[in-house]
Write a protein that holds these residues in place. Structure first.
Motif, PDB file in Angstrom:
ATOM      1  N   ILE A   9       0.832  -1.212   0.000  1.00  0.00           N
ATOM      2  CA  ILE A   9       0.000   0.000   0.000  1.00  0.00           C
ATOM      3  C   ILE A   9       0.861   1.255   0.000  1.00  0.00           C
ATOM      4  O   ILE A   9       0.686   2.152  -0.800  1.00  0.00           O
ATOM      5  CB  ILE A   9      -0.938   0.020   1.231  1.00  0.00           C
ATOM      6  CG1 ILE A   9      -1.958  -1.108   1.127  1.00  0.00           C
ATOM      7  CG2 ILE A   9      -1.652   1.367   1.332  1.00  0.00           C
ATOM      8  CD1 ILE A   9      -2.731  -1.341   2.417  1.00  0.00           C
ATOM      9  N   GLU A  47       5.552  10.930   0.555  1.00  0.00           N
ATOM     10  CA  GLU A  47       5.145   9.515   0.631  1.00  0.00           C
ATOM     11  C   GLU A  47       5.720   8.844   1.868  1.00  0.00           C
ATOM     12  O   GLU A  47       5.065   8.021   2.509  1.00  0.00           O
ATOM     13  CB  GLU A  47       5.592   8.764  -0.628  1.00  0.00           C
ATOM     14  CG  GLU A  47       4.708   9.040  -1.828  1.00  0.00           C
ATOM     15  CD  GLU A  47       5.284   8.450  -3.106  1.00  0.00           C
ATOM     16  OE1 GLU A  47       5.921   7.383  -3.020  1.00  0.00           O
ATOM     17  OE2 GLU A  47       5.113   9.071  -4.160  1.00  0.00           O
ATOM     18  N   ARG A  91      -5.326   2.928   0.630  1.00  0.00           N
ATOM     19  CA  ARG A  91      -5.288   4.083  -0.257  1.00  0.00           C
ATOM     20  C   ARG A  91      -6.718   4.541  -0.517  1.00  0.00           C
ATOM     21  O   ARG A  91      -7.674   3.799  -0.342  1.00  0.00           O
ATOM     22  CB  ARG A  91      -4.598   3.722  -1.575  1.00  0.00           C
ATOM     23  CG  ARG A  91      -3.126   3.449  -1.393  1.00  0.00           C
ATOM     24  CD  ARG A  91      -2.456   3.198  -2.731  1.00  0.00           C
ATOM     25  NE  ARG A  91      -2.602   4.346  -3.615  1.00  0.00           N
ATOM     26  CZ  ARG A  91      -2.400   4.278  -4.941  1.00  0.00           C
ATOM     27  NH1 ARG A  91      -2.079   3.147  -5.502  1.00  0.00           N
ATOM     28  NH2 ARG A  91      -2.542   5.359  -5.688  1.00  0.00           N
ATOM     29  N   GLU A 139      -8.434  12.828  -4.297  1.00  0.00           N
ATOM     30  CA  GLU A 139      -7.926  11.622  -3.642  1.00  0.00           C
ATOM     31  C   GLU A 139      -7.092  12.003  -2.424  1.00  0.00           C
ATOM     32  O   GLU A 139      -6.086  12.699  -2.539  1.00  0.00           O
ATOM     33  CB  GLU A 139      -7.069  10.813  -4.620  1.00  0.00           C
ATOM     34  CG  GLU A 139      -6.510   9.543  -3.991  1.00  0.00           C
ATOM     35  CD  GLU A 139      -5.657   8.734  -4.970  1.00  0.00           C
ATOM     36  OE1 GLU A 139      -5.816   8.906  -6.201  1.00  0.00           O
ATOM     37  OE2 GLU A 139      -4.818   7.947  -4.498  1.00  0.00           O
ATOM     38  N   ASP A 183      -4.589  11.318   0.868  1.00  0.00           N
ATOM     39  CA  ASP A 183      -3.333  10.562   0.940  1.00  0.00           C
ATOM     40  C   ASP A 183      -3.559   9.145   1.459  1.00  0.00           C
ATOM     41  O   ASP A 183      -2.774   8.242   1.182  1.00  0.00           O
ATOM     42  CB  ASP A 183      -2.334  11.285   1.835  1.00  0.00           C
ATOM     43  CG  ASP A 183      -1.871  12.596   1.213  1.00  0.00           C
ATOM     44  OD1 ASP A 183      -1.703  12.619  -0.019  1.00  0.00           O
ATOM     45  OD2 ASP A 183      -1.709  13.580   1.948  1.00  0.00           O
ATOM     46  N   GLY A 184      -4.620   8.996   2.229  1.00  0.00           N
ATOM     47  CA  GLY A 184      -4.914   7.664   2.738  1.00  0.00           C
ATOM     48  C   GLY A 184      -6.259   7.663   3.437  1.00  0.00           C
ATOM     49  O   GLY A 184      -6.817   8.722   3.737  1.00  0.00           O
TER      50      GLY A 184
END
Length: 228
Positions: free
Chosen positions: A7, A83, A102, A112, A114-115
């Motif tokens: 991931i 990241e 994700r 979207e 980041d997580g």
DNA sequence: CACCAGACTGGATTAGACAA
DNA sequence: TTGTCTAATCCAGTCTGGTG
């Protein structure tokens, strides 16, 4: 471990320590030594690669194609530091008992995150903000978040920021679409100027699935206590 | 043999002195 | 004030030796 590596793709020794700690049901991260022994063993087996890239402090770790069937990440991209921080955040969430993934389960046009961290009954859209975006960009992002929050009452937004980025995010939450999501958005100043997580403690409220609506926008009291 | 505390190391950062 | 050099200090990552 490799599910997680698959991931986040790239991480640091810090991230490995926290996830190993989670898998071992440890109260905190495993020792640096334990993490090192694990990494070395995996490296010997060809499952993990290590790399030191000068502008970054620390060692970057990633799972080899042999381990996760995905090609090695490009460590020289501009977004790599970001990241790395996302991976450490995810490690902390996992250690606190959350599930991490994700942010792919969303409509095409939406922003979207980041997580996505989920615990029973609560889902956090997590953003790691090391540098502030343009104001107009926040308006777009917040509008996207608003749409998703309206659809799902269990959703929250969590911004983990440097002090500078946190200031801009809080300000953006006071206008436009930001005002609509502010009550369900949690902003924490979590990183020092160098982008490193400040302290070993969890800030109050973060990783707390039981408090459904965390007060937005205020800098955390006593933040200095765990800043070092 | 696993584990841990603590020592060691090399690179990065910081502070201080000094010159231009 | 700015630049440069050096020494001191710091720190994450690594290694080692002792212990159970």
């Amino acid at each position: 471990m490799f599910e997680w590596f698959s991931i986040v793709r790239v991480t640091t020794m810090e991230g490995v320590r926290w996830v190993l700690g989670a898998l071992n049901d440890a109260a905190g991260p495993v020792s640096k030594n334990q993490a090192f022994v694990w990494v070395r063993r995996m490296q010997e087996l060809g499952m993990i690669e290590r790399a030191r890239v000068p502008p970054f402090r620390g060692t970057m770790l990633y799972a080899t194609p042999r381990a996760i069937k995905k090609r090695a990440p490009d460590l020289l991209r501009q977004t790599t530091r970001h990241e790395l921080m996302v991976s450490v955040i995810s490690a902390r969430y996992i250690h606190a008992g959350w599930h991490w993934d994700r942010d792919l389960d969303k409509a095409e046009a939406l922003h979207e995150a980041d997580g996505v961290a989920s615990s029973d009954g609560v889902t956090d859209l997590v953003e790691v903000e090391l540098t502030a975006k343009r104001r107009t960009r926040y308006e777009e992002v917040f509008r996207s978040f608003r749409e998703r929050l309206d659809d799902d009452p269990e959703l929250r937004v969590v911004y983990l920021c440097t002090v500078d980025a946190g200031r801009v995010v809080r300000d953006a939450l006071t206008k436009g679409a930001g005002m609509d999501i502010a009550s369900r958005t949690y902003v924490v100043d979590l990183f020092g100027r160098d982008g490193a997580w400040i302290g070993d403690e969890y800030p109050a409220g973060l990783f707390d699935a039981t408090s459904p609506k965390v007060a937005a926008s205020e800098p955390i009291e006593g933040i200095g206590a765990w800043m070092r």
